[in-house]
Design a protein around this motif. Sequence first.
Motif, PDB file in Angstrom:
ATOM      1  N   LEU A 266       0.728  -0.980   0.095  1.00 53.41           N
ATOM      2  CA  LEU A 266      -0.007  -0.144  -0.112  1.00 53.41           C
ATOM      3  C   LEU A 266       0.857   1.069   0.150  1.00 53.41           C
ATOM      4  O   LEU A 266       0.554   2.043  -0.880  1.00 53.41           O
ATOM      5  CB  LEU A 266      -0.828  -0.093   1.335  1.00 53.41           C
ATOM      6  N   THR A 267       1.758   1.309   0.876  1.00 54.27           N
ATOM      7  CA  THR A 267       2.891   2.585   1.119  1.00 54.27           C
ATOM      8  C   THR A 267       3.520   2.625  -0.275  1.00 54.27           C
ATOM      9  O   THR A 267       3.511   3.681  -0.950  1.00 54.27           O
ATOM     10  CB  THR A 267       3.879   2.336   2.008  1.00 54.27           C
ATOM     11  N   LYS A 268       3.822   1.619  -0.860  1.00 51.85           N
ATOM     12  CA  LYS A 268       4.561   1.805  -2.239  1.00 51.85           C
ATOM     13  C   LYS A 268       3.620   1.967  -3.311  1.00 51.85           C
ATOM     14  O   LYS A 268       3.881   3.001  -4.267  1.00 51.85           O
ATOM     15  CB  LYS A 268       5.256   0.391  -2.772  1.00 51.85           C
ATOM     16  N   ALA A 269       2.586   1.725  -3.328  1.00 54.93           N
ATOM     17  CA  ALA A 269       1.469   2.028  -4.420  1.00 54.93           C
ATOM     18  C   ALA A 269       1.011   3.826  -4.223  1.00 54.93           C
ATOM     19  O   ALA A 269       1.041   4.430  -5.179  1.00 54.93           O
ATOM     20  CB  ALA A 269       0.251   1.277  -4.291  1.00 54.93           C
ATOM     21  N   VAL A 270       0.785   4.070  -2.937  1.00 58.05           N
ATOM     22  CA  VAL A 270       0.618   5.527  -2.951  1.00 58.05           C
ATOM     23  C   VAL A 270       1.716   6.354  -3.251  1.00 58.05           C
ATOM     24  O   VAL A 270       1.515   7.353  -3.876  1.00 58.05           O
ATOM     25  CB  VAL A 270       0.108   5.558  -1.336  1.00 58.05           C
ATOM     26  N   ASN A 271       3.077   5.847  -2.829  1.00 53.16           N
ATOM     27  CA  ASN A 271       4.320   6.785  -3.104  1.00 53.16           C
ATOM     28  C   ASN A 271       4.373   6.869  -4.722  1.00 53.16           C
ATOM     29  O   ASN A 271       4.820   7.958  -5.305  1.00 53.16           O
ATOM     30  CB  ASN A 271       5.448   6.227  -2.354  1.00 53.16           C
ATOM     31  N   ASP A 272       4.395   5.786  -5.158  1.00 50.89           N
ATOM     32  CA  ASP A 272       4.781   5.597  -6.604  1.00 50.89           C
ATOM     33  C   ASP A 272       3.757   6.580  -7.246  1.00 50.89           C
ATOM     34  O   ASP A 272       3.712   7.259  -8.506  1.00 50.89           O
ATOM     35  CB  ASP A 272       4.326   4.235  -7.190  1.00 50.89           C
ATOM     36  N   ALA A 273       2.302   6.401  -7.018  1.00 52.48           N
ATOM     37  CA  ALA A 273       1.252   7.034  -7.519  1.00 52.48           C
ATOM     38  C   ALA A 273       1.508   8.599  -7.390  1.00 52.48           C
ATOM     39  O   ALA A 273       1.383   9.359  -8.327  1.00 52.48           O
ATOM     40  CB  ALA A 273      -0.189   6.764  -7.152  1.00 52.48           C
ATOM     41  N   ARG A 274       1.703   8.979  -6.257  1.00 55.66           N
ATOM     42  CA  ARG A 274       1.802  10.442  -5.920  1.00 55.66           C
ATOM     43  C   ARG A 274       3.196  11.015  -6.732  1.00 55.66           C
ATOM     44  O   ARG A 274       2.871  12.099  -7.394  1.00 55.66           O
ATOM     45  CB  ARG A 274       2.097  10.722  -4.365  1.00 55.66           C
ATOM     46  N   ASP A 275       4.172  10.235  -6.845  1.00 56.10           N
ATOM     47  CA  ASP A 275       5.186  10.666  -7.458  1.00 56.10           C
ATOM     48  C   ASP A 275       5.068  10.869  -9.182  1.00 56.10           C
ATOM     49  O   ASP A 275       5.266  11.937  -9.661  1.00 56.10           O
ATOM     50  CB  ASP A 275       6.521   9.787  -7.496  1.00 56.10           C
ATOM     51  N   ALA A 276       4.410   9.784  -9.630  1.00 52.28           N
ATOM     52  CA  ALA A 276       3.760   9.925 -11.273  1.00 52.28           C
ATOM     53  C   ALA A 276       2.831  11.167 -11.536  1.00 52.28           C
ATOM     54  O   ALA A 276       2.939  11.780 -12.416  1.00 52.28           O
ATOM     55  CB  ALA A 276       3.279   8.517 -11.425  1.00 52.28           C
ATOM     56  N   LEU A 277       1.908  11.411 -10.470  1.00 56.97           N
ATOM     57  CA  LEU A 277       0.976  12.105 -10.585  1.00 56.97           C
ATOM     58  C   LEU A 277       1.394  13.761 -10.326  1.00 56.97           C
ATOM     59  O   LEU A 277       1.386  14.601 -11.353  1.00 56.97           O
ATOM     60  CB  LEU A 277      -0.215  12.259  -9.483  1.00 56.97           C
ATOM     61  N   ALA A 278       2.383  14.009  -9.460  1.00 60.51           N
ATOM     62  CA  ALA A 278       3.197  15.172  -9.363  1.00 60.51           C
ATOM     63  C   ALA A 278       4.140  15.394 -10.576  1.00 60.51           C
ATOM     64  O   ALA A 278       4.091  16.570 -10.930  1.00 60.51           O
ATOM     65  CB  ALA A 278       4.208  14.929  -7.838  1.00 60.51           C
ATOM     66  N   ALA A 279       4.857  14.577 -11.169  1.00 57.70           N
ATOM     67  CA  ALA A 279       5.481  14.840 -12.292  1.00 57.70           C
ATOM     68  C   ALA A 279       4.617  15.305 -13.400  1.00 57.70           C
ATOM     69  O   ALA A 279       4.856  16.084 -13.980  1.00 57.70           O
ATOM     70  CB  ALA A 279       6.100  13.581 -12.637  1.00 57.70           C
ATOM     71  N   GLY A 280       3.316  14.654 -13.485  1.00 56.62           N
ATOM     72  CA  GLY A 280       2.372  15.000 -14.797  1.00 56.62           C
ATOM     73  C   GLY A 280       1.923  16.472 -14.477  1.00 56.62           C
ATOM     74  O   GLY A 280       1.812  17.056 -15.324  1.00 56.62           O
TER      75      GLY A 280
ATOM     76  N   GLU B  35       4.406  18.958 -15.497  1.00 54.80           N
ATOM     77  CA  GLU B  35       4.347  19.024 -16.863  1.00 54.80           C
ATOM     78  C   GLU B  35       3.219  19.855 -17.402  1.00 54.80           C
ATOM     79  O   GLU B  35       3.190  20.015 -18.660  1.00 54.80           O
ATOM     80  CB  GLU B  35       4.528  17.494 -17.736  1.00 54.80           C
ATOM     81  N   GLY B  36       2.218  20.075 -16.693  1.00 50.12           N
ATOM     82  CA  GLY B  36       1.112  20.851 -17.067  1.00 50.12           C
ATOM     83  C   GLY B  36      -0.281  19.820 -17.713  1.00 50.12           C
ATOM     84  O   GLY B  36      -1.160  20.446 -18.064  1.00 50.12           O
ATOM     85  N   LYS B  37      -0.047  18.504 -17.283  1.00 51.92           N
ATOM     86  CA  LYS B  37      -1.281  17.738 -17.467  1.00 51.92           C
ATOM     87  C   LYS B  37      -2.241  17.820 -16.718  1.00 51.92           C
ATOM     88  O   LYS B  37      -2.017  18.384 -15.583  1.00 51.92           O
ATOM     89  CB  LYS B  37      -0.747  16.324 -17.514  1.00 51.92           C
ATOM     90  N   LYS B  38      -3.682  17.412 -17.138  1.00 48.50           N
ATOM     91  CA  LYS B  38      -4.664  17.600 -16.049  1.00 48.50           C
ATOM     92  C   LYS B  38      -4.657  16.271 -15.245  1.00 48.50           C
ATOM     93  O   LYS B  38      -4.364  15.245 -15.763  1.00 48.50           O
ATOM     94  CB  LYS B  38      -5.996  17.596 -16.911  1.00 48.50           C
ATOM     95  N   ILE B  39      -5.114  16.711 -13.992  1.00 49.72           N
ATOM     96  CA  ILE B  39      -5.332  15.563 -13.064  1.00 49.72           C
ATOM     97  C   ILE B  39      -6.026  14.521 -13.620  1.00 49.72           C
ATOM     98  O   ILE B  39      -6.109  13.331 -13.307  1.00 49.72           O
ATOM     99  CB  ILE B  39      -5.772  15.890 -11.653  1.00 49.72           C
ATOM    100  N   GLU B  40      -7.406  14.754 -14.250  1.00 50.38           N
ATOM    101  CA  GLU B  40      -8.416  13.625 -14.676  1.00 50.38           C
ATOM    102  C   GLU B  40      -7.556  12.696 -15.669  1.00 50.38           C
ATOM    103  O   GLU B  40      -7.819  11.573 -15.744  1.00 50.38           O
ATOM    104  CB  GLU B  40      -9.439  14.355 -15.425  1.00 50.38           C
ATOM    105  N   ASP B  41      -6.720  13.657 -16.732  1.00 52.95           N
ATOM    106  CA  ASP B  41      -5.921  12.601 -17.697  1.00 52.95           C
ATOM    107  C   ASP B  41      -4.928  11.655 -17.079  1.00 52.95           C
ATOM    108  O   ASP B  41      -4.871  10.418 -17.399  1.00 52.95           O
ATOM    109  CB  ASP B  41      -5.081  13.566 -18.700  1.00 52.95           C
ATOM    110  N   LEU B  42      -4.281  12.167 -16.055  1.00 57.20           N
ATOM    111  CA  LEU B  42      -3.254  11.714 -15.387  1.00 57.20           C
ATOM    112  C   LEU B  42      -3.744  10.352 -14.648  1.00 57.20           C
ATOM    113  O   LEU B  42      -3.107   8.950 -14.443  1.00 57.20           O
ATOM    114  CB  LEU B  42      -2.618  12.187 -14.358  1.00 57.20           C
ATOM    115  N   ALA B  43      -5.137  10.407 -13.919  1.00 56.33           N
ATOM    116  CA  ALA B  43      -5.516   9.293 -13.016  1.00 56.33           C
ATOM    117  C   ALA B  43      -6.097   8.348 -14.025  1.00 56.33           C
ATOM    118  O   ALA B  43      -5.872   7.296 -13.713  1.00 56.33           O
ATOM    119  CB  ALA B  43      -6.597   9.874 -12.357  1.00 56.33           C
ATOM    120  N   LYS B  44      -6.551   8.487 -15.520  1.00 54.60           N
ATOM    121  CA  LYS B  44      -6.843   7.701 -16.313  1.00 54.60           C
ATOM    122  C   LYS B  44      -5.650   6.862 -16.880  1.00 54.60           C
ATOM    123  O   LYS B  44      -5.690   5.738 -17.115  1.00 54.60           O
ATOM    124  CB  LYS B  44      -7.580   8.111 -17.503  1.00 54.60           C
ATOM    125  N   GLU B  45      -4.530   7.552 -17.288  1.00 55.08           N
ATOM    126  CA  GLU B  45      -3.600   7.043 -17.536  1.00 55.08           C
ATOM    127  C   GLU B  45      -2.893   5.986 -16.619  1.00 55.08           C
ATOM    128  O   GLU B  45      -2.398   4.995 -17.030  1.00 55.08           O
ATOM    129  CB  GLU B  45      -2.410   8.238 -17.862  1.00 55.08           C
TER     130      GLU B  45
END
Length: 502
Positions: free
Chosen positions: A367-381, A384-394
């Motif tokens: 769980l900790t790894k999944a949350v941290n990995d997701a947060r890192d990926a979302l923050a990076a996106g 870059e100017g991407k929308k949170i909705e598109d990032l979540a779907k991706e």
Amino acid sequence: MLEFFRRHRGAFLITVTVIIIISFSVWGGWKSGRDSIMAQPTDPAFEVYGRTYTVAEAQRLSRRLNVTYMLQLFDLLSALSRSGGQADAAINQVILQTELERLGVMPDDAEAQAAMEKLPAFMENGVFSQQRAYNAQQMLGSYGLSAQDMLDIMKLSIGHAKLKDLAGKNYVAGPLEVEKSYASEHQTLKVATISFSLEDQKKAAVVTDEEIQKYYDENKETYKTPEKRAVSYVFFENPKEDDKKPLEERQKAQREVVDRVNKFNEASIAPGASFDAIVKDLKEAELKAPLFERESPPDAIKDEADLIAAIFAHNNQTRPVSDPVKGAKGYYIFTVTQTEEPRQQELGEVKDKIKETLTAQKAQEGLTKAVNDARDALAAGLKEGKKIEDLAKELKLTLTPVTDLTIFAPPAEMPHAYEIARAARDTPAGGLTQSIDTDTGALLAHVQAKELRKREDSAALRENMAATRASMEQNRLFEAWFSKLREAAKPRTLLKEAEEQA
């Protein structure tokens, strides 16, 4: 001197009964030594400013503390109780009274009585009721309290307010501080969340037999059967509460119970004393509890935590018969009749339990790894100017719809709304919160916007915020100052020290 407190006799009786019970349990309980059964009124209870206060004086101070609660003087009650339990609160009364007298700001009886007549406890239809006040005085007098005790508590309440005002009177919350506090509490946070399930991680976790064997070998000493004990005991039940019986009759019944406990205890410390023989000689009823574990006691004593603790701490070799143990409804004296020592458990007996433990560990790590990995990926996106909705779907994450919430009034229907609002408050707009623990796993919140909306009551809210900030600072300054007074007073709880040495 005063003709005070009348009406609603039953309510006051209940309150004062609680006062007596609490003060007895703090200062009048059974001693742990064998030479004396109960703390006596003349025994030293505590020392402050070099003066020793007896158990009787300490009990009176404890009862006065509970009168503070009855009078709803919660600010004073909080100040007196902040250092610890009721013993410290009794000591704090002495320190506060001493300091008020030293500074020459102790209110007189007239000022205290005038303030008391405005208390809700003595109001009837919005007007002070002499009859209600007189009745309360009579009730409290039956239990060793008086109108003067009420006045003294009221003096402490007035004096405490004066000292707190003196300690922080020069503090005024600045406009910027108030505005920051107002915005922090009342801004509207537009938040979307992403949840992560611990149960999903458990389903994905794989635990091998080798891992189970390794964990067992490393933690073998922790896998033993619980100790079991059997006891014979006598229960000295307190008299049933009956407000209709005269006070003298109730006190006599309670003394009879105490006398029985004393006689049994005195017989138990005689050389060669036998529990069964004492039971027979004193014609008491012997009760038995067969072998049981500490965590699963028999129904008759399952709610008596102190008794269970005493049974499993008891050493029959040094003390065949126990000291009296105070329970919820009376006193117990027991002897341990059988002990079943803990036994080492084999791997087969605990394999399933170990698997559950390792599965839970791996699930939490996952769980900790999944949350941290997701947060890192979302923050990076997002960077870059991407929308949170598109990032979540991706990332194949489920994004909840945007919700409006505030720290001041988080929506009750939204799970973990306060925790989300608090994390969002500390996160800039457009950012992601840190991981927020939930009862099903964890979540991340994306703060899409922060708005400070106009409100009709905003001026009043800001005014209240300024008053709250000032009051908090006054309390902090008073507590710091009072802590120094306690150090100078050098308080010692003598009764507790005597019990530890016994």
